[in-house]
Enzyme design. Structure first.
Site, mmCIF file in Angstrom:
data_model
loop_
_atom_site.group_PDB
_atom_site.id
_atom_site.type_symbol
_atom_site.label_atom_id
_atom_site.label_comp_id
_atom_site.label_asym_id
_atom_site.label_seq_id
_atom_site.Cartn_x
_atom_site.Cartn_y
_atom_site.Cartn_z
ATOM 1 N N PHE A 179 1.966 -3.776 3.868
ATOM 2 C CA PHE A 179 2.375 -5.123 4.248
ATOM 3 C C PHE A 179 3.855 -5.326 3.920
ATOM 4 O O PHE A 179 4.389 -4.753 2.974
ATOM 5 C CB PHE A 179 1.558 -6.163 3.491
ATOM 6 C CG PHE A 179 0.172 -6.393 4.031
ATOM 7 C CD1 PHE A 179 -0.302 -5.701 5.131
ATOM 8 C CD2 PHE A 179 -0.662 -7.327 3.444
ATOM 9 C CE1 PHE A 179 -1.568 -5.919 5.629
ATOM 10 C CE2 PHE A 179 -1.935 -7.562 3.929
ATOM 11 C CZ PHE A 179 -2.391 -6.859 5.023
ATOM 12 N N HIS A 222 -9.694 2.724 0.706
ATOM 13 C CA HIS A 222 -8.289 2.330 0.574
ATOM 14 C C HIS A 222 -8.086 1.662 -0.785
ATOM 15 O O HIS A 222 -8.463 0.509 -0.981
ATOM 16 C CB HIS A 222 -7.926 1.379 1.713
ATOM 17 C CG HIS A 222 -6.456 1.165 1.882
ATOM 18 N ND1 HIS A 222 -5.528 1.597 0.962
ATOM 19 C CD2 HIS A 222 -5.745 0.535 2.858
ATOM 20 C CE1 HIS A 222 -4.320 1.260 1.378
ATOM 21 N NE2 HIS A 222 -4.422 0.622 2.518
ATOM 22 N N LYS A 236 -8.419 8.586 3.294
ATOM 23 C CA LYS A 236 -9.019 7.273 3.047
ATOM 24 C C LYS A 236 -10.398 7.174 3.701
ATOM 25 O O LYS A 236 -11.220 6.348 3.286
ATOM 26 C CB LYS A 236 -8.128 6.160 3.579
ATOM 27 C CG LYS A 236 -6.834 5.923 2.803
ATOM 28 C CD LYS A 236 -6.085 4.728 3.362
ATOM 29 C CE LYS A 236 -4.767 4.494 2.641
ATOM 30 N NZ LYS A 236 -3.739 5.497 2.999
ATOM 31 N N GLU A 267 0.926 4.671 13.781
ATOM 32 C CA GLU A 267 1.165 5.943 13.103
ATOM 33 C C GLU A 267 1.018 7.122 14.058
ATOM 34 O O GLU A 267 1.821 8.068 14.018
ATOM 35 C CB GLU A 267 0.210 6.111 11.920
ATOM 36 C CG GLU A 267 0.510 7.353 11.093
ATOM 37 C CD GLU A 267 -0.271 7.447 9.807
ATOM 38 O OE1 GLU A 267 0.087 8.264 8.949
ATOM 39 O OE2 GLU A 267 -1.260 6.689 9.645
ATOM 40 N N HIS A 270 -1.432 8.090 6.625
ATOM 41 C CA HIS A 270 -1.812 6.818 6.001
ATOM 42 C C HIS A 270 -3.209 6.429 6.479
ATOM 43 O O HIS A 270 -4.050 6.035 5.677
ATOM 44 C CB HIS A 270 -0.787 5.748 6.365
ATOM 45 C CG HIS A 270 -1.009 4.433 5.709
ATOM 46 N ND1 HIS A 270 -1.042 4.282 4.340
ATOM 47 C CD2 HIS A 270 -1.216 3.192 6.231
ATOM 48 C CE1 HIS A 270 -1.252 3.002 4.041
ATOM 49 N NE2 HIS A 270 -1.365 2.327 5.165
ATOM 50 N N CYS A 318 0.807 -1.225 0.000
ATOM 51 C CA CYS A 318 0.000 0.000 0.000
ATOM 52 C C CYS A 318 0.836 1.269 0.000
ATOM 53 O O CYS A 318 0.287 2.369 -0.003
ATOM 54 C CB CYS A 318 -0.958 -0.024 1.192
ATOM 55 S SG CYS A 318 -2.106 -1.421 1.105
#
Length: 409
Positions: free
Chosen positions: A397, A338, A333, A314, A303, A163
């Site tokens: 990931f 996403h 998002k 985060e 993010h 991502c």
């Protein structure tokens, strides 16, 4: 003040659930309402909702022959690249086309195509496998098809960092410009995460919100009630070039890409480092590359995936980085969903727009943050903010971390 390692952003293309262009998407994110809703393509799955791009008919845009050759992720990226090139005033296939590169990011590309073709093999029907299965499915084709369409003959490839792919692509594109390998690079990402396979896999990983009764309230970054993200699709392409090159051709400089930082958590295949140490390192590396101090940063596009572990990591990283007082933060998002490998590019483009308009769009659905981990999260309505430097955070990931520093020209 311009710096030797600055790279100019001279064009932007956007195609998202918020709309078919820059202004439509900006308007949608500034309204601060999630676009998630029940998706007929996901019917019968544990999570049956997503954010989707409506009203986009590939046959009408490309003609039936080209549309059938491309998969959904390339459909989205190709038209977006055309719009970015037009915004930058580029002419396809010009005499210097060998100096125009294409670097795009994609996290999972064609899972539906793979599933369909593998099903034919599983049924012992090898002759039913489409001859276009490989050229429409392999990840590099999203960049290859853009180059073919625009006549860009410079370096051409796709990067994959889950991502964070869109941000990684932008960072790599900058390095290609600084090395002299290209004069112009079209960069960003395209992805459609709305495949049944992706939805099933992410549901099994407990990564998706389960609010099937109220999809529009599902994604709520940094909220105490968050329970996962919402799948989406889209594309964003930025045109980058060295500032002197932009000046020579009379191009408008919308912003500058000043720094890029990346690194790995080396902690877990899918979970972030619980304290966000990798995210913080990437941010510090980006700021050092940009020659910026922490205090120079006036906005962060987070993010913000609305996952319990991801948002905590985060938030902790941002609180340490900014000594407990981060600047205004948004998590877009929450509105657009996403879009996997494309999300980082979409958020970079939105960060450019925030710089241009001196406005931070709101985060949807977030009402109460974790005690002791509160950020200055913009909610409910857009906030006017005077600032010259912003961060755009992207993680994925594999412990992938990528941070961009964008600044006013």
């Amino acid at each position: 003040m311009p710096r030797e390692r600055d790279v100019a952003v001279t064009g932007i293309g956007l195609l998202t659930p918020g709309g078919h262009g820059v202004e439509e998407t900006w308007k949608a994110v500034c309204q601060g309402r999630s676009l998630a809703r029940t998706d007929p393509e996901l019917a019968g799955l544990p999570v049956d909702f997503a954010c989707r791009v409506d009203g986009f008919e590939p046959d009408a845009v490309y003609g039936r022959r080209l549309a059938r050759r491309l998969d959904r992720y390339a459909h989205l990226a190709l038209v977006t690249a055309r719009r970015a090139a037009a915004d930058a005033g580029l002419e396809p296939g010009g005499p210097r086309a060998d100096r125009i590169g294409v670097v795009l990011g994609s996290g999972c590309n064609s899972l539906d195509t793979y599933a369909r073709e593998f099903a034919a093999l599983a049924q012992d029907r090898p002759l039913a496998v489409s001859p276009t299965a490989l050229p429409r499915s392999v990840p590099n084709m999203v960049a290859g098809e853009v180059a073919l369409d625009l006549g860009a003959r410079g370096p051409n490839f796709t990067v994959a960092s889950a991502c964070a792919s869109g941000a990684t692509a932008i960072g790599v594109a900058r390095e290609m410009l600084l090395s002299g390998a290209c004069d112009i690079v079209l960069t960003g990402g395209g992805e459609s995460g709305r495949s049944r396979m992706a939805a099933a896999c992410f549901a099994q990983l407990q990564a998706l919100s389960r609010r099937t009764g109220d999809p529009a309230a599902a994604m709520r970054p940094f909220d105490t009630g968050r329970d996962g993200f919402v799948l989406s699709e889209g594309a964003a392409v930025l045109v980058l070039e060295r500032p002197e090159h932009a000046r020579r051709r009379g191009a408008r400089v919308r912003a500058v890409l000043r720094g890029f930082g990346a690194g790995a958590d080396a902690h877990h295949p899918v979970a972030p480092h619980p304290a966000g140490e990798g995210a913080e390192r990437a941010a510090r590396a980006a700021l050092a590359d940009a020659g910026c101090a922490v205090g120079d940063v006036g906005h962060v596009n987070a993010h913000g995936t609305s996952t319990p572990a991801g948002d905590t990591a985060e938030a902790l990283a941002l609180l340490r980085l900014f000594h407990g007082s981060p600047p205004p933060v948004t998590a877009t998002k929450s509105v657009l969903g996403h879009a996997m490998g494309a999300s980082a590019a979409v958020e970079a483009a939105l960060t450019v727009l925030s710089l241009e308009r001196q406005t931070v769009p709101p985060t949807a659905n977030t009402r109460r943050q974790e005690e002791g981990r509160e950020l200055d999260l913009v909610t409910v309505r857009p906030r006017p903010v005077a600032f010259d430097v912003a961060l755009s955070n992207s993680f994925g990931f594999g412990g992938q971390n990528a941070v961009l520093v964008l600044a006013a020209p």
